[in-house]
Scaffold this motif. Structure first.
Motif, PDB file in Angstrom:
ATOM      1  N   PRO A 129       4.801  -7.372   1.983  1.00  0.00           N
ATOM      2  CA  PRO A 129       3.793  -6.474   3.054  1.00  0.00           C
ATOM      3  C   PRO A 129       2.714  -7.339   3.375  1.00  0.00           C
ATOM      4  O   PRO A 129       1.979  -7.917   2.368  1.00  0.00           O
ATOM      5  CB  PRO A 129       3.699  -5.279   2.042  1.00  0.00           C
ATOM      6  CG  PRO A 129       4.402  -5.352   0.760  1.00  0.00           C
ATOM      7  CD  PRO A 129       4.782  -6.769   0.651  1.00  0.00           C
ATOM      8  N   ILE A 130       2.366  -7.187   4.569  1.00  0.00           N
ATOM      9  CA  ILE A 130       1.272  -8.129   5.223  1.00  0.00           C
ATOM     10  C   ILE A 130       0.154  -6.896   5.254  1.00  0.00           C
ATOM     11  O   ILE A 130      -0.042  -5.995   5.874  1.00  0.00           O
ATOM     12  CB  ILE A 130       1.734  -8.500   6.735  1.00  0.00           C
ATOM     13  CG1 ILE A 130       2.830  -9.275   6.690  1.00  0.00           C
ATOM     14  CG2 ILE A 130       0.574  -9.104   7.193  1.00  0.00           C
ATOM     15  CD1 ILE A 130       2.869 -10.516   6.010  1.00  0.00           C
ATOM     16  N   ASN A 131      -0.960  -7.453   4.638  1.00  0.00           N
ATOM     17  CA  ASN A 131      -2.200  -6.667   4.596  1.00  0.00           C
ATOM     18  C   ASN A 131      -3.082  -7.113   5.911  1.00  0.00           C
ATOM     19  O   ASN A 131      -3.853  -6.179   6.273  1.00  0.00           O
ATOM     20  CB  ASN A 131      -2.976  -6.985   3.257  1.00  0.00           C
ATOM     21  CG  ASN A 131      -2.204  -6.508   2.272  1.00  0.00           C
ATOM     22  OD1 ASN A 131      -1.502  -5.570   2.241  1.00  0.00           O
ATOM     23  ND2 ASN A 131      -2.581  -6.892   0.995  1.00  0.00           N
ATOM     24  N   GLY A 145      -0.779 -11.265   2.346  1.00  0.00           N
ATOM     25  CA  GLY A 145      -0.083 -10.140   1.791  1.00  0.00           C
ATOM     26  C   GLY A 145       0.051 -10.485   0.064  1.00  0.00           C
ATOM     27  O   GLY A 145      -0.202 -11.360  -0.415  1.00  0.00           O
TER      28      GLY A 145
END
Length: 178
Positions: A129-131, A145
């Motif tokens: 998941p990309i933060n 991420g």
């Protein structure tokens, strides 16, 4: 993080303030669980304070109260080790303390060393998941991420969902180290 260390003050008044409705001790336990930290060690600090005097009674009282709010946060209190310590004097941090003869458990460092790290699901497809995304001149687009499943290595072609765009992973950094 794989494990949280919750420091609880045993000092009279400080413990009670920490577990009050808006107390920091309660909030930190809930925050840890919310962030996905499922394992916890509780260090009951300031056992040397004059209001505690290394007392087993105070330790037991805190453990009982802590079980209640840790359970409400989502933890299983029976699986959580509680370790009495004094950060000020260093008692029961690394070496057993003569002041805590009634305590039969391990020191804080030994308790931490005994925790088994969780098995990483490296056999599953990559899920990251990309933060955040940074555009750095001279380097390019840098997505940030956490690898939840799979393995990420430089040179891999990565496909992004839901856009189905793909790109090559040029490098992998963790805590500013490649």
């Amino acid at each position: 993080a794989d494990v949280a260390v919750l420091m609880i003050s045993s000092q009279q008044g400080e413990f009670e303030a920490g577990i009050a409705k808006e107390g920091q001790t309660r909030e930190h336990a809930l925050l840890s669980y919310t962030l996905g930290v499922k394992k916890m060690v509780v260090a009951i600090n300031k056992m040397d304070h004059s209001s505690v005097k290394w007392g087993k009674g105070r330790f037991d009282e805190i453990v009982k109260e802590a079980h209640t709010f840790l359970k409400s946060a989502g933890y299983k209190p029976k699986t959580i080790p509680f370790v009495p310590v004094s950060g000020f004097t260093g008692d029961n941090l690394i070496k057993k303390s003569d002041n805590l003869k009634w305590y039969k458990g391990a020191t804080l460092i030994d308790t931490l060393d005994s925790i088994e790290p969780p098995k990483r699901p490296t056999d599953l497809p990559l899920r990251l998941p990309i933060n955040d995304v940074f555009k750095i001149s001279g380097i390019g687009t840098v997505p940030v991420g956490r690898v939840e499943t799979g393995i990420l290595k430089p040179g891999m072609i990565i496909q992004f969902a839901p856009t189905n765009l793909s790109s090559e992973c040029k490098s992998v950094e963790m805590h500013h180290e490649q």
